[in-house]
Scaffold this motif. Structure first.
Motif, mmCIF file in Angstrom:
data_model
loop_
_atom_site.group_PDB
_atom_site.id
_atom_site.type_symbol
_atom_site.label_atom_id
_atom_site.label_comp_id
_atom_site.label_asym_id
_atom_site.label_seq_id
_atom_site.Cartn_x
_atom_site.Cartn_y
_atom_site.Cartn_z
ATOM 1 N N PRO A 66 4.739 12.147 -2.826
ATOM 2 C CA PRO A 66 4.829 12.093 -4.309
ATOM 3 C C PRO A 66 6.481 12.376 -4.784
ATOM 4 O O PRO A 66 7.020 13.242 -4.041
ATOM 5 C CB PRO A 66 3.962 13.241 -4.699
ATOM 6 N N ASP A 67 6.841 11.918 -5.686
ATOM 7 C CA ASP A 67 8.190 12.187 -6.365
ATOM 8 C C ASP A 67 8.078 13.521 -6.851
ATOM 9 O O ASP A 67 7.520 13.909 -7.671
ATOM 10 C CB ASP A 67 8.675 11.046 -7.105
ATOM 11 N N ASN A 123 10.746 19.233 -10.249
ATOM 12 C CA ASN A 123 11.593 19.986 -9.901
ATOM 13 C C ASN A 123 12.920 20.148 -10.939
ATOM 14 O O ASN A 123 13.779 21.150 -10.764
ATOM 15 C CB ASN A 123 12.285 19.844 -8.486
ATOM 16 N N ALA A 124 12.708 19.208 -11.914
ATOM 17 C CA ALA A 124 13.845 18.903 -12.589
ATOM 18 C C ALA A 124 13.793 20.293 -13.620
ATOM 19 O O ALA A 124 12.684 20.805 -14.093
ATOM 20 C CB ALA A 124 13.517 17.913 -13.557
ATOM 21 N N GLU A 125 15.090 20.837 -13.996
ATOM 22 C CA GLU A 125 15.041 21.806 -14.820
ATOM 23 C C GLU A 125 14.704 21.414 -16.342
ATOM 24 O O GLU A 125 15.119 20.566 -16.827
ATOM 25 C CB GLU A 125 16.460 22.429 -14.831
ATOM 26 N N GLU A 126 13.707 22.511 -16.802
ATOM 27 C CA GLU A 126 13.309 22.029 -18.145
ATOM 28 C C GLU A 126 14.665 22.389 -19.020
ATOM 29 O O GLU A 126 15.238 23.306 -18.865
ATOM 30 C CB GLU A 126 12.316 23.091 -18.450
ATOM 31 N N PRO A 127 14.828 21.629 -20.080
ATOM 32 C CA PRO A 127 15.739 21.719 -20.940
ATOM 33 C C PRO A 127 15.854 23.210 -21.722
ATOM 34 O O PRO A 127 14.769 23.617 -21.993
ATOM 35 C CB PRO A 127 15.439 20.768 -22.024
ATOM 36 N N ALA A 136 0.847 -1.181 0.042
ATOM 37 C CA ALA A 136 -0.055 -0.186 0.145
ATOM 38 C C ALA A 136 0.861 1.205 0.095
ATOM 39 O O ALA A 136 1.481 1.592 0.869
ATOM 40 C CB ALA A 136 -0.997 -0.027 1.288
ATOM 41 N N THR A 137 0.655 2.268 -1.049
ATOM 42 C CA THR A 137 1.562 3.392 -1.089
ATOM 43 C C THR A 137 0.964 4.685 -0.667
ATOM 44 O O THR A 137 1.207 5.537 -1.278
ATOM 45 C CB THR A 137 2.080 3.260 -2.498
ATOM 46 N N ASP A 138 -0.077 4.509 0.037
ATOM 47 C CA ASP A 138 -0.942 5.668 0.379
ATOM 48 C C ASP A 138 -0.010 6.710 0.924
ATOM 49 O O ASP A 138 -0.552 8.004 0.898
ATOM 50 C CB ASP A 138 -2.236 5.332 1.240
#
Length: 201
Positions: free
Chosen positions: A171-172, A177-181, A165-167
């Protein structure tokens, strides 16, 4: 799973089926309840027994688990109940007699105060519509507030890991937050110099 072949069953299911058949040889599966060939069922967390124990421990000697389970069984996997017949709901929750509805209503209020449900008034009175919140999230919030004992909460976490159960997993946010290319800067237009003929002499 009467119609399923052995190849369709998982390894654990096959092992359990073999053990069951050895303990009850000649078992007629038609005498067992099979959800795949029956109506009138719904989804329920595998950790529900422990969740019910936790809420009962928090209700000051006024058990609420029977009321909560009846509410859950009245949903259509949508966490929503229209409380159109409180007398019947009280009876299904184990309350009878003249004070049945009043006792049931008091348990509903306890569940709402603990945060397991939310209640709205309507044509059937103060308890006309009921919404069930995710019980895992509610228990986590209560534990953070110091209202759930460590032993019960740790047991719940262990059970959740066992049933996958992952409730309560955060959230990842790495992807968010990864920088947009960054787009490559536009190429500057090349300038071609016009060659003029050299003057004679």
């Amino acid at each position: 799973m009467a119609a399923a072949t052995r190849k369709q069953l998982s390894k654990i299911q096959r092992q359990k089926a073999d053990l069951r058949n050895s303990l009850w040889p000649g078992l007629e599966e038609r005498r067992l309840w099979d959800y795949s060939s029956s109506d009138g069922w719904l989804n329920i967390p595998r950790a529900m027994p422990l969740l019910l124990q936790i809420m009962d421990r928090m209700s000051n000697g006024k058990p609420v688990s029977a009321v909560y389970l009846d509410l859950w069984c009245r949903t259509y996997n949508d966490s929503f109940i229209v409380a159109s017949n409180p007398r019947e709901m009280a009876f299904f929750s184990g309350f009878t007699g003249e004070r049945a509805e009043r006792t049931w209503a008091s348990r509903i209020r306890i569940l709402a105060e603990l945060g397991f449900i939310d209640v709205k008034d309507g044509p059937n009175g103060a308890i006309s519509y009921i919404l069930i919140w995710n019980p895992y999230s509610v228990v986590k919030a209560l534990q953070s507030a110091g209202r759930v004992d460590t032993k019960s909460y740790n047991a719940l976490i262990q059970r959740m890991i066992e049933i996958r159960a992952t409730d309560l997993q955060e959230p990842d946010s790495s992807a968010e937050n990864a920088e947009e290319p960054q787009e490559a800067p536009p190429k500057k237009p090349s300038i071609r110099l016009r060659q003029f003929p050299k003057p004679n002499g």
